[in-house]
Design an enzyme around this catalytic site. Structure first.
Site, PDB file in Angstrom:
ATOM      1  N   GLU A  35      -4.933  48.981 104.718  1.00 28.20           N
ATOM      2  CA  GLU A  35      -5.605  48.109 105.685  1.00 28.20           C
ATOM      3  C   GLU A  35      -5.864  48.961 106.930  1.00 28.20           C
ATOM      4  OE1 GLU A  35      -3.437  44.611 106.973  1.00 28.20           O
ATOM      5  OE2 GLU A  35      -5.073  44.042 108.325  1.00 28.20           O
ATOM      6  N   ARG A 262       9.206  50.321  98.497  1.00 26.79           N
ATOM      7  CA  ARG A 262       8.771  50.913  99.746  1.00 26.79           C
ATOM      8  C   ARG A 262       9.686  52.084 100.080  1.00 26.79           C
ATOM      9  NH1 ARG A 262       5.716  48.880 104.115  1.00 26.79           N
ATOM     10  NH2 ARG A 262       4.618  47.358 102.901  1.00 26.79           N
ATOM     11  N   LYS A 272       3.122  50.072 110.377  1.00 24.57           N
ATOM     12  CA  LYS A 272       2.036  50.286 111.344  1.00 24.57           C
ATOM     13  C   LYS A 272       2.218  49.410 112.578  1.00 24.57           C
ATOM     14  CE  LYS A 272      -0.820  49.921 107.886  1.00 24.57           C
ATOM     15  NZ  LYS A 272      -1.967  49.527 107.099  1.00 24.57           N
TER      16      LYS A 272
HETATM   17  P1  ATP Z   1       2.572  48.567 107.167  1.00 25.32           P
HETATM   18  O1  ATP Z   1       3.642  47.508 107.223  1.00 25.32           O
HETATM   19  O2  ATP Z   1       3.010  49.868 107.678  1.00 25.32           O
HETATM   20  O3  ATP Z   1       1.270  48.107 107.750  1.00 25.32           O
HETATM   21  P2  ATP Z   1       1.393  47.957 104.692  1.00 25.32           P
HETATM   22  O4  ATP Z   1       1.998  47.888 103.336  1.00 25.32           O
HETATM   23  O5  ATP Z   1       0.969  46.679 105.334  1.00 25.32           O
HETATM   24  O6  ATP Z   1       2.344  48.767 105.608  1.00 25.32           O
HETATM   25  P3  ATP Z   1      -1.170  48.906 103.851  1.00 25.32           P
HETATM   26  O7  ATP Z   1      -2.204  49.619 104.629  1.00 25.32           O
HETATM   27  O8  ATP Z   1      -1.429  47.533 103.399  1.00 25.32           O
HETATM   28  O9  ATP Z   1       0.180  48.947 104.709  1.00 25.32           O
HETATM   29  O10 ATP Z   1      -0.683  49.816 102.624  1.00 25.32           O
HETATM   30  C1  ATP Z   1      -1.491  50.563 101.760  1.00 25.32           C
HETATM   31  C2  ATP Z   1      -0.671  50.893 100.548  1.00 25.32           C
HETATM   32  O11 ATP Z   1       0.442  51.704 100.895  1.00 25.32           O
HETATM   33  C3  ATP Z   1      -0.122  49.658  99.897  1.00 25.32           C
HETATM   34  O12 ATP Z   1      -0.258  49.760  98.499  1.00 25.32           O
HETATM   35  C4  ATP Z   1       1.323  49.646 100.322  1.00 25.32           C
HETATM   36  O13 ATP Z   1       2.089  48.966  99.384  1.00 25.32           O
HETATM   37  C5  ATP Z   1       1.641  51.137 100.424  1.00 25.32           C
HETATM   38  N1  ATP Z   1       2.731  51.375 101.373  1.00 25.32           N
HETATM   39  C6  ATP Z   1       2.813  50.979 102.652  1.00 25.32           C
HETATM   40  N2  ATP Z   1       3.986  51.326 103.215  1.00 25.32           N
HETATM   41  C7  ATP Z   1       4.677  51.980 102.262  1.00 25.32           C
HETATM   42  C8  ATP Z   1       5.973  52.586 102.199  1.00 25.32           C
HETATM   43  N3  ATP Z   1       6.790  52.584 103.253  1.00 25.32           N
HETATM   44  N4  ATP Z   1       6.347  53.171 101.050  1.00 25.32           N
HETATM   45  C9  ATP Z   1       5.529  53.177  99.979  1.00 25.32           C
HETATM   46  N5  ATP Z   1       4.310  52.629  99.972  1.00 25.32           N
HETATM   47  C10 ATP Z   1       3.877  52.027 101.083  1.00 25.32           C
HETATM   48 MG    MG Z   2      -0.380  45.366 105.529  1.00 24.59          MG
END
Ligand code: ATP
Ligand code: MG
Length: 561
Positions: A35, A262, A272
């Site tokens: 995202e 994660r 983020k």
């Molecule tokens: P954040 O909470 O940091 O915004 P998010 O999962 O909302 O993390 P996205 O941009 O939606 O962030 O994530 C893109 C991809 O990366 C998704 O498939 C997510 O599951 C994966 N991802 C995000 N954070 C992690 C992590 N700490 N370890 C492994 N994969 C991750």
């Molecule tokens: Mg997200």
């Protein structure tokens, strides 16, 4: 690291099983779906390495898909940064996609659901809906609007799309099961009204699809075979499948959602939203501050893409969350930099040494090997003269036999140069040592082949010639948080654990060969660590970031285990 072929991880096992059951290898397709609401962090690197790694292993395309359904938090700046970071990590996507490209298709499918009686417009407030949700053990209460006619729903949904309503007045909900034991199946919201301009579709839309409605359908549109996400989406899988059931055509690939844990890194936060807070509250200078666990921060810190990929590979993927010690990541930085970083000399906490028997006004340029780990790295010249700097803590007036550095009456070798002997030192009124007087052995020049040049002395010190030294700003970083996992405390906010001393700015004195160093050049300051030229550097004033020290605490930890 072992050279043995890597065993399959559990996701690869799932894929292998699908292939064995007749799934065609040429239909494998993956995606990385960020995202664009912030910069990528080290957790994302795991997901990038997993998805793009699968692409490489199976020779299958991997899309970069921006999950851009929330215009409130998403920006073009983040899209650009994400693309830059994925490329820098060394991966190539097949096509660049945006969930927003599918807004029309998603809308058309939503209309289809309404026509089939599987979606309805709810006109309650979000508070009212929340009250009807029930609990995991008690069923929810159906909305009074649940049984609106198709015609009524169609009219309202179109009016929502046309901008006739204020935010929060209506939503479109899937009509599934208010008594489902999975709360996410209790008539989840598909669309909400948001009168916000989107970074790509501008004001074309004022209703935006929710994540669950968007993600699976986007996978389906792109014909992604395996949609890999993190474990918190496990309960969403049922809904993912339900939404797919509504549009699935048997001739097409039906995407499969599978979940992995994660990755969390110690002494930092990988979210983020939390990283944004650090940026907004000026705890750090920006998303690419070298203390940040973002890809761009690590890059600016001096990490190589190889070291991040190796780190992600080593920790692999797991079914359960755990905390990875940041020192493992540092170990990988060190391991790669050791192979590629040219050695140079720089003194960060200087004390002056005068070599009393070296002729005043003389200088000579000595040959210095660039990297003993790389025979093609060549050599350079470093200037030597009567007055040099060494590190303050490399000298003691008196010390026991285990102190192999310089002490009064003792000898050390100056790296690439001569053996010197400390004869005396000068102190100021407070008793601080201000200068050391030494003599040197003119026949002991390194590499000269003379008997004296081969003479063994216990210690070797780095040094710089004072008159030739470049003055540089050196930024020495420490962990950004004092706590191992700052965001897991129930009673305390993660911000309370910020390390107030995570940045120490000092003046270093560097050998003149660094004059031509360019932004992002990485070097080893001998005996001190790995450093990288920061983007704040100018020709007049070099700025270096310390990437990591030389000391390998992780390897030591492993040995002791
Ligand atoms: P954040 O909470 O940091 O915004 P998010 O999962 O909302 O993390 P996205 O941009 O939606 O962030 O994530 C893109 C991809 O990366 C998704 O498939 C997510 O599951 C994966 N991802 C995000 N954070 C992690 C992590 N700490 N370890 C492994 N994969 C991750
Ligand atoms: Mg997200």
């Amino acid at each position: 690291m072992s050279e043995a072929p890597k065993s399959l991880n559990f996701i690869e096992h799932i894929i292998e099983e699908d292939l064995n059951n007749g799934f065609s290898k040429d239909k494998l397709r993956f995606r990385f779906p960020p995202e664009p609401n912030g910069y990528l962090h080290i957790g994302h690197a795991s997901s990038i390495c997993l998805n793009f790694g699968l692409g490489l292993r199976y020779n299958a395309p991997v899309n970069l898909r921006f999950d851009d359904t929330n215009p409130v938090k998403e920006e073009q700046e983040f899209v650009d940064a994400i693309k830059r970071d994925v490329q820098w990590l060394g991966y190539h996507w097949d096509t660049e996609r945006y969930a927003s490209d599918y807004f029309q298709q998603l809308y058309d499918w939503a209309v289809l659901l309404i026509e089939k009686g599987k979606a309805y417009v709810d006109s309650q407030s979000s508070e009212e809906m929340a009250e009807q949700k029930g609990t995991p053990t008690e069923p929810g209460t159906p909305s009074p609007y649940r049984n609106r006619t198709v015609a009524e729903n169609m009219e309202l949904f179109e009016a929502m799309k046309n901008g006739n309503f204020k935010e929060g007045t209506h939503v479109l909900r899937a009509k599934i099961d208010m008594a489902s034991s999975n709360m996410l199946m209790r008539d989840p919201i598909m669309y909400r009204i948001l009168h916000k301009a989107h970074h790509r579709t501008n004001t074309d839309w004022c209703i935006y699809p929710m994540y669950d409605w968007t993600h699976g359908e986007s996978d389906y549109i792109e014909q992604v075979s395996h949609s890999l996400c993190t474990l918190e989406f496990l309960p969403h899988r049922e809904l993912y499948d339900w939404f797919l059931d509504q549009v699935y055509d048997r001739d097409k690939v039906r995407p499969k959602q599978r979940e992995f844990a994660r990755r969390n890194l110690s002494h930092t936060v990988v979210s983020k939203r939390k990283l944004l807070k650090l940026v907004e509250e000026n705890v750090v200078e920006g998303w690419d501050d070298p203390r940040m666990p973002t890809i761009s921060g690590l890059r600016r810190r001096g990490y190589t893409p190889e070291s991040i990929r190796n780190f992600a590979d080593t920790i692999g993927i797991a079914k359960r969350e755990n905390l990875i010690d940041v020192s493992l990541m540092e170990f990988h930085a060190r391991e790669h930099l050791n192979k590629i970083a040219p050695r140079v000399m720089g003194v960060l906490d200087p004390i002056k040494v005068v070599i009393t028997n070296y002729p005043e006004g003389d200088e000579e340029w000595l040959e210095a090997e660039n990297n003993p780990e790389d025979e093609n790295a060549g050599s350079r010249q470093v200037p030597f003269s009567r007055e040099i700097y060494i590190e303050k803590n490399d000298f003691r007036e008196e010390a026991n036999r285990k102190f192999f550095r310089l002490k009064l009456g003792g000898e050390v070798r100056l790296k690439n140069a001569y053996i010197i002997k400390a004869e005396s030192c000068t102190k100021d009124a407070e008793g601080n040592i201000t200068e050391i007087q030494c003599t040197y052995d003119p026949k002991s020049k390194s590499g000269s082949g003379s008997e004296e040049s081969l003479r063994k002395v216990k210690g070797t010190l780095h040094w710089v010639s004072i008159q030739h030294a470049l003055k540089a700003e050196v930024r020495v970083y420490d962990r950004l948080f004092l706590d191992e996992s700052p965001d897991t405390h129930k009673d305390k906010d993660f911000m309370e654990f910020v390390n107030p001393d995570s940045l120490n700015v000092i003046t270093g004195y560097l050998e003149p060969s660094l004059k031509s160093a360019k932004v992002e050049d990485r070097v080893q300051f001998q005996r001190l660590g790995y450093f990288c030229v920061d983007k704040d550097s100018t020709p007049e004033k070099l700025v270096f970031n310390r990437t990591v020290g030389l000391r390998d605490t992780w390897a030591k930890l492993q040995q002791n285990n």
